[in-house]
Scaffold this motif. Sequence first.
Motif, PDB file in Angstrom:
ATOM      1  N   LEU A 152       0.810  -0.845  -0.330  1.00  0.00           N
ATOM      2  CA  LEU A 152      -0.243   0.177   0.309  1.00  0.00           C
ATOM      3  C   LEU A 152       0.713   1.146  -0.132  1.00  0.00           C
ATOM      4  CD1 LEU A 152      -2.761  -1.010   2.738  1.00  0.00           C
ATOM      5  CD2 LEU A 152      -2.637  -1.200   0.066  1.00  0.00           C
ATOM      6  N   LYS A 153       0.987   1.879  -0.438  1.00  0.00           N
ATOM      7  CA  LYS A 153       1.499   3.690  -1.017  1.00  0.00           C
ATOM      8  C   LYS A 153       0.694   4.127  -0.325  1.00  0.00           C
ATOM      9  CE  LYS A 153       3.771   4.293  -4.223  1.00  0.00           C
ATOM     10  NZ  LYS A 153       4.116   4.799  -5.249  1.00  0.00           N
ATOM     11  N   VAL A 154       1.474   5.212   0.990  1.00  0.00           N
ATOM     12  CA  VAL A 154       0.897   5.999   2.104  1.00  0.00           C
ATOM     13  C   VAL A 154       1.469   7.699   1.701  1.00  0.00           C
ATOM     14  CG1 VAL A 154       1.008   6.863   4.650  1.00  0.00           C
ATOM     15  CG2 VAL A 154       0.182   4.100   3.539  1.00  0.00           C
ATOM     16  N   LEU A 155       0.593   8.288   1.766  1.00  0.00           N
ATOM     17  CA  LEU A 155       1.277   9.649   1.111  1.00  0.00           C
ATOM     18  C   LEU A 155       1.280  10.143   2.662  1.00  0.00           C
ATOM     19  CD1 LEU A 155       2.862  12.218   0.099  1.00  0.00           C
ATOM     20  CD2 LEU A 155      -0.044  13.277  -0.495  1.00  0.00           C
TER      21      LEU A 155
ATOM     22  N   SER B 214       6.346  -1.883   8.357  1.00  0.00           N
ATOM     23  CA  SER B 214       4.683  -2.496   8.438  1.00  0.00           C
ATOM     24  C   SER B 214       4.258  -3.273   7.268  1.00  0.00           C
ATOM     25  CB  SER B 214       4.099  -1.460   8.947  1.00  0.00           C
ATOM     26  OG  SER B 214       4.736  -1.600  10.388  1.00  0.00           O
ATOM     27  N   GLY B 215       5.568  -3.211   5.823  1.00  0.00           N
ATOM     28  CA  GLY B 215       4.796  -3.714   4.620  1.00  0.00           C
ATOM     29  C   GLY B 215       4.100  -2.052   3.599  1.00  0.00           C
ATOM     30  N   LEU B 216       4.495  -0.946   4.100  1.00  0.00           N
ATOM     31  CA  LEU B 216       3.998   0.172   3.974  1.00  0.00           C
ATOM     32  C   LEU B 216       4.402   0.984   2.931  1.00  0.00           C
ATOM     33  CD1 LEU B 216       2.126   0.911   6.630  1.00  0.00           C
ATOM     34  CD2 LEU B 216       0.797   0.132   4.493  1.00  0.00           C
ATOM     35  N   ASP B 217       4.550   1.184   1.902  1.00  0.00           N
ATOM     36  CA  ASP B 217       5.683   2.045   0.069  1.00  0.00           C
ATOM     37  C   ASP B 217       4.869   3.560   1.400  1.00  0.00           C
ATOM     38  OD1 ASP B 217       7.120   2.886  -1.014  1.00  0.00           O
ATOM     39  OD2 ASP B 217       6.079   2.423  -3.059  1.00  0.00           O
ATOM     40  N   ALA B 218       6.485   4.562   1.739  1.00  0.00           N
ATOM     41  CA  ALA B 218       5.618   6.026   2.081  1.00  0.00           C
ATOM     42  C   ALA B 218       6.351   6.571   1.228  1.00  0.00           C
ATOM     43  CB  ALA B 218       5.965   5.822   3.533  1.00  0.00           C
ATOM     44  N   VAL B 219       5.602   8.253   0.788  1.00  0.00           N
ATOM     45  CA  VAL B 219       6.449   9.558   0.095  1.00  0.00           C
ATOM     46  C   VAL B 219       5.623  10.029   0.808  1.00  0.00           C
ATOM     47  CG1 VAL B 219       6.709   7.898  -2.427  1.00  0.00           C
ATOM     48  CG2 VAL B 219       4.408   9.548  -1.411  1.00  0.00           C
ATOM     49  N   HIS B 220       6.046  11.546   0.634  1.00  0.00           N
ATOM     50  CA  HIS B 220       5.998  12.599   1.468  1.00  0.00           C
ATOM     51  C   HIS B 220       5.583  13.887   0.879  1.00  0.00           C
ATOM     52  CE1 HIS B 220      10.812  13.117   2.217  1.00  0.00           C
ATOM     53  NE2 HIS B 220      10.165  14.208   2.264  1.00  0.00           N
ATOM     54  N   ALA B 221       5.369  15.120   1.241  1.00  0.00           N
ATOM     55  CA  ALA B 221       5.271  16.325   0.693  1.00  0.00           C
ATOM     56  C   ALA B 221       4.918  17.635   1.643  1.00  0.00           C
ATOM     57  CB  ALA B 221       3.911  16.287   0.547  1.00  0.00           C
ATOM     58  N   PRO B 222       6.307  18.180   1.448  1.00  0.00           N
ATOM     59  CA  PRO B 222       6.286  19.163   2.872  1.00  0.00           C
ATOM     60  C   PRO B 222       5.404  20.314   2.266  1.00  0.00           C
ATOM     61  CG  PRO B 222       7.872  19.688   1.053  1.00  0.00           C
ATOM     62  CD  PRO B 222       7.388  18.396   0.785  1.00  0.00           C
ATOM     63  N   ASN B 223       5.010  20.602   1.947  1.00  0.00           N
ATOM     64  CA  ASN B 223       3.437  21.492   1.680  1.00  0.00           C
ATOM     65  C   ASN B 223       2.073  21.173   0.934  1.00  0.00           C
ATOM     66  OD1 ASN B 223       4.533  22.315  -1.192  1.00  0.00           O
ATOM     67  ND2 ASN B 223       6.164  23.278  -0.863  1.00  0.00           N
ATOM     68  N   THR B 224       1.204  22.228   0.467  1.00  0.00           N
ATOM     69  CA  THR B 224       0.368  21.540   0.137  1.00  0.00           C
ATOM     70  C   THR B 224       0.321  21.438  -0.947  1.00  0.00           C
ATOM     71  OG1 THR B 224      -1.334  22.996   1.784  1.00  0.00           O
ATOM     72  CG2 THR B 224      -2.398  22.340  -0.227  1.00  0.00           C
ATOM     73  N   ASN B 225       1.463  22.665  -2.385  1.00  0.00           N
ATOM     74  CA  ASN B 225       1.403  22.058  -3.644  1.00  0.00           C
ATOM     75  C   ASN B 225       1.936  20.975  -3.865  1.00  0.00           C
ATOM     76  OD1 ASN B 225       0.268  24.869  -4.144  1.00  0.00           O
ATOM     77  ND2 ASN B 225       2.151  25.529  -3.880  1.00  0.00           N
ATOM     78  N   GLU B 226       3.071  20.635  -2.936  1.00  0.00           N
ATOM     79  CA  GLU B 226       3.363  18.952  -3.896  1.00  0.00           C
ATOM     80  C   GLU B 226       2.579  18.220  -3.316  1.00  0.00           C
ATOM     81  OE1 GLU B 226       6.826  16.568  -4.309  1.00  0.00           O
ATOM     82  OE2 GLU B 226       6.696  18.934  -5.035  1.00  0.00           O
ATOM     83  N   ALA B 227       2.007  18.052  -1.690  1.00  0.00           N
ATOM     84  CA  ALA B 227       0.963  16.996  -1.330  1.00  0.00           C
ATOM     85  C   ALA B 227       0.079  17.186  -2.715  1.00  0.00           C
ATOM     86  CB  ALA B 227       0.332  17.614  -0.442  1.00  0.00           C
ATOM     87  N   LEU B 228      -0.782  17.875  -3.390  1.00  0.00           N
ATOM     88  CA  LEU B 228      -1.272  17.920  -4.761  1.00  0.00           C
ATOM     89  C   LEU B 228      -0.754  17.685  -5.708  1.00  0.00           C
ATOM     90  CD1 LEU B 228      -3.148  21.052  -4.072  1.00  0.00           C
ATOM     91  CD2 LEU B 228      -4.246  18.939  -4.074  1.00  0.00           C
TER      92      LEU B 228
ATOM     93  N   LEU C  87       1.735  15.593  -5.773  1.00  0.00           N
ATOM     94  CA  LEU C  87       2.115  14.009  -5.338  1.00  0.00           C
ATOM     95  C   LEU C  87       0.401  12.457  -5.299  1.00  0.00           C
ATOM     96  CD1 LEU C  87       4.924  13.194  -2.670  1.00  0.00           C
ATOM     97  CD2 LEU C  87       4.593  12.872  -5.350  1.00  0.00           C
ATOM     98  N   VAL C  88      -0.329  13.156  -5.161  1.00  0.00           N
ATOM     99  CA  VAL C  88      -2.113  12.918  -5.542  1.00  0.00           C
ATOM    100  C   VAL C  88      -1.890  12.600  -6.831  1.00  0.00           C
ATOM    101  CG1 VAL C  88      -3.970  12.852  -4.890  1.00  0.00           C
ATOM    102  CG2 VAL C  88      -2.376  13.228  -3.001  1.00  0.00           C
ATOM    103  N   ASN C  89      -1.799  13.042  -7.370  1.00  0.00           N
ATOM    104  CA  ASN C  89      -2.519  12.841  -8.812  1.00  0.00           C
ATOM    105  C   ASN C  89      -1.178  12.299  -9.491  1.00  0.00           C
ATOM    106  OD1 ASN C  89      -4.633  14.872  -9.443  1.00  0.00           O
ATOM    107  ND2 ASN C  89      -3.090  16.528  -8.985  1.00  0.00           N
ATOM    108  N   GLN C  90       0.060  12.553  -9.516  1.00  0.00           N
ATOM    109  CA  GLN C  90       0.917  11.240 -10.164  1.00  0.00           C
ATOM    110  C   GLN C  90       0.988   9.935  -9.182  1.00  0.00           C
ATOM    111  OE1 GLN C  90       5.268  13.321 -10.274  1.00  0.00           O
ATOM    112  NE2 GLN C  90       5.622  11.813  -9.292  1.00  0.00           N
ATOM    113  N   GLU C  91       1.261  10.200  -7.731  1.00  0.00           N
ATOM    114  CA  GLU C  91       1.173   9.186  -6.984  1.00  0.00           C
ATOM    115  C   GLU C  91       0.307   7.809  -7.083  1.00  0.00           C
ATOM    116  OE1 GLU C  91       4.432   7.463  -6.949  1.00  0.00           O
ATOM    117  OE2 GLU C  91       5.598   8.632  -7.638  1.00  0.00           O
TER     118      GLU C  91
END
Length: 243
Positions: free
Chosen positions: A7-10, A29-43, A45-49
């Motif tokens: 499962l991919k977690v942002l 725990s078997g989770l693939d995590a990526v991170h975003a430091p701000n709102t624009n990057e979160a948006l 990554l959400v659409n990309q990943e």
Amino acid sequence: MSKRLKLKVLLALQDSALYPTLEAALGESGLDAVHAPNTNEALRLVNQEKPDLVAIDRMLPDSGGIRVCRSIRSNPELAETRIIMLGESDDLSDRILSMEAGSDDYMVKPVSLEELLVRITALQRRHPLGQPDQVLMAGTIKMIPAEWVVYVEGNPVHLTATEYRLLQELLQVKGRVLTRESLLERVWGYQKVHSLETRTLDVHMSRLRTKLGASGCNIVTVRNIGYRIDIVTEWLNDRKDAE
């Protein structure tokens, strides 16, 4: 959404110092995590990943987690994405605002890693990811979860995220009664039920009935217990087949 081996977690948190620890623990725990430091990057990554789950801070730099939450819920391609909102306060109004924006759960900071993992597991159990598309129906009510839409007599009905989840939970159990406590836990993620929260549930259910028009009467109040959808013939046949 296609099923992944992991499962991919942002993670989109205000405190970036937490990322290394959280990413390592989630990986174990078997989770693939990526991170975003701000709102624009979160948006972005959400659409990309297209993550399976997003844990997002309400106070995320730029414009905050509510914006990201609403953006996810407005995109049918992200209908299966689960959202945990991380807030500063345990105040009921903050929880309601987050749930109305479309979050599945709400946690109060500072984040306990153990609790976060438990919440992720609970969301996966209640709403399994990677399942085939399904259509939920009861009489003239038709819900397509993969597209995040509801129709009544063929006409689209615009529901808030909370109203949508209430209807979805009732449709999924096919006429069985869900207690107020169960609905609060399933939709709001509450572990403790107070009178104010119970009244909040009743208000949302009343609004849902109004939006469903004449079909709203299919939502039956079971006095002193909870709610159910009026049983339809198809569900009775399903029960016979199951027996």
